[in-house]
Write an enzyme that holds these catalytic residues in place. Structure first.
Site, PDB file in Angstrom:
ATOM      1  CB  ALA A  14      -2.293   7.615  -3.752  1.00  0.00           C
TER       2      ALA A  14
ATOM      3  N   GLY B  72       0.849  -1.146  -0.304  1.00  0.00           N
ATOM      4  CA  GLY B  72      -0.247  -0.125   0.029  1.00  0.00           C
ATOM      5  C   GLY B  72       0.950   1.162   0.539  1.00  0.00           C
ATOM      6  CG  ASN B  73      -0.142   4.708  -1.696  1.00  0.00           C
ATOM      7  OD1 ASN B  73      -1.004   4.733  -0.531  1.00  0.00           O
ATOM      8  ND2 ASN B  73      -0.637   4.079  -2.758  1.00  0.00           N
ATOM      9  CB  ALA B  74       1.860   7.585   3.327  1.00  0.00           C
TER      10      ALA B  74
END
Length: 408
Positions: A278, A211-213
């Site tokens: 995102a 995943g991402n932030a």
């Protein structure tokens, strides 16, 4: 410090206004609470005084020498009424002045934000709809209520939006006169916009993911702003930590493939698509069907393949004339470098506008503030810095300007 009047009318949702008051006060604002007599049946005067740290204005005949029914409205920089019951909306629309709150509304020259809360039948009644339309025509900003659990077992549109949502709107109105003008114009009225938000998760196994932030704060702010400006809004929410806004339709997704399918499916009915989510650029080629176990001291190798380029796909296969906005989270050495990266990405993706921000050093993700540059094929068309709610309006300003340019 801004001077705010918090009006509270007599509905069960009055207890939620305590949290609105707390958040506004902790934000450094001077808040004077003006409850109606019926509101005091739900939350007492002592509670409002304790939370605000200020005397509570309850009647036109208290401190008569100060002429409170005129003074409060004149001094306020923003009036927020939460909850605004059907009765309060009706009295405000007809210009009644039968208590201190309605007197204050008649004397206020500042922006007025009303946050309705009532049973579904009351919200949908033609009389209430007409009163809301009248107030909006006069420049009053009326939020749409949330859809959810009401008093008792009832559920539907009419629920008071969450305090964090109300305060976000109030803050954006205080921070920027241009936002007030845009919301009053309702320049997205009649448009259907689709906004994506949050970060996607790509499954490694049933319990792990890549995943991402991304928090989804900017996408949520964009959805909220569009609804305030009159649009019908669909929010495609990946993994979002921010509270979802009231008055919008929400479709939840998980992976980039889910996001691509959902956005493509909604594109045919959208006048504008904003890809604030995102999406992951890569996904495991072969996710494990069972939980991956440790094997001694051995490491783990994962084959990754590229995911669908959602923004480029939407831009290439437009089912109707529409404005498409992309986002570029970059790590740039300078402002000029950020713009150059943004223009190159816009050309690759084929979208109409690209919102560029520099995320170097952990900036932007999960934070209330942002700094962006908006570019088109012609160059920079907008810049904004500050609260993400205000930035959302500047992005919609760019969308409206871009559409006007196309119509010329």
């Amino acid at each position: 410090m801004s001077r705010i009047v918090l009006g509270v009318s007599g509905g069960i949702a009055a207890y939620k206004a305590c949290e609105v008051l707390r958040r506004l006060s902790e934000g450094g604002h001077e808040v004077t609470v003006v409850p109606t007599p019926n509101a005091l049946m739900f939350v007492g005067e002592a509670t409002w005084a304790a939370l605000s740290g200020r005397p509570v204005a309850t009647g036109v005949f208290e401190h008569v020498h100060e002429v409170p029914h005129v003074r409060l409205g004149r001094q306020a920089e923003l009036v927020v009424v939460a909850p605004a019951t059907a009765d309060l909306l009706a009295r405000a629309a007809s210009g009644r002045a039968d208590d201190l709150l309605t007197n204050t509304l008649l004397t206020a020259s500042c922006p007025v934000l009303m946050v309705p809360a009532m049973h579904t039948e009351m919200w949908l009644h033609p009389a209430t709809r007409a009163n809301v339309a009248t107030l909006r025509e006069r420049g009053v900003i009326v939020m749409n209520p949330a859809d959810g659990r009401l008093t008792g077992a009832d559920s539907g549109p009419g629920r008071l939006p969450e305090p964090v949502d109300i305060v976000a709107v109030a803050t954006s109105l205080l921070d920027d006169p241009a936002t007030v003008d845009a919301v009053r114009r309702r320049d997205l009225d009649g448009r259907h916009v689709v906004v994506s938000a949050g970060g996607t998760h790509e499954a490694l196994d049933p319990v792990r993911f890549l995943g991402n932030a991304a928090s989804g704060l900017q996408g949520v702010a964009l959805a909220r702003a569009a609804a305030l400006r009159g649009a019908t809004v669909t929010l495609v929410a990946a993994h979002v930590t921010a509270a979802l806004p009231a008055g919008v339709q929400v479709q939840r997704v998980s992976s980039t493939a889910d996001l691509a399918d959902t956005m493509t499916g909604l594109a045919g009915e959208a006048d504008a698509l904003v890809m604030a989510a995102a999406p992951a650029d890569f996904t495991p080629a072969r996710p494990s069907e069972g939980k991956i176990k440790k094997d001694g001291d051995a490491g783990l190798s994962i084959d990754l393949v590229q995911t669908t380029d959602v923004l480029a796909t939407l831009s290439r296969h437009r089912p109707r004339p529409q404005t498409i906005v992309g986002f570029a989270a970059e790590t740039a050495a300078s402002a000029d470098a950020l713009v150059a990266l943004g223009r190159a990405k816009l050309a690759r993706k084929g979208c109409d506008l690209l919102v560029c921000n520099d995320v170097s050093g952990g900036a932007v993700f999960g934070r209330a503030e942002n700094s962006v540059v908006i570019v088109s094929a012609e160059g920079v068309v907008g810049e904004a810095a500050g609260d993400k709610s205000v930035i959302a309006h500047r992005i919609w300003d760019a969308v409206v300007a871009s559409e006007k340019e196309k119509d010329r």
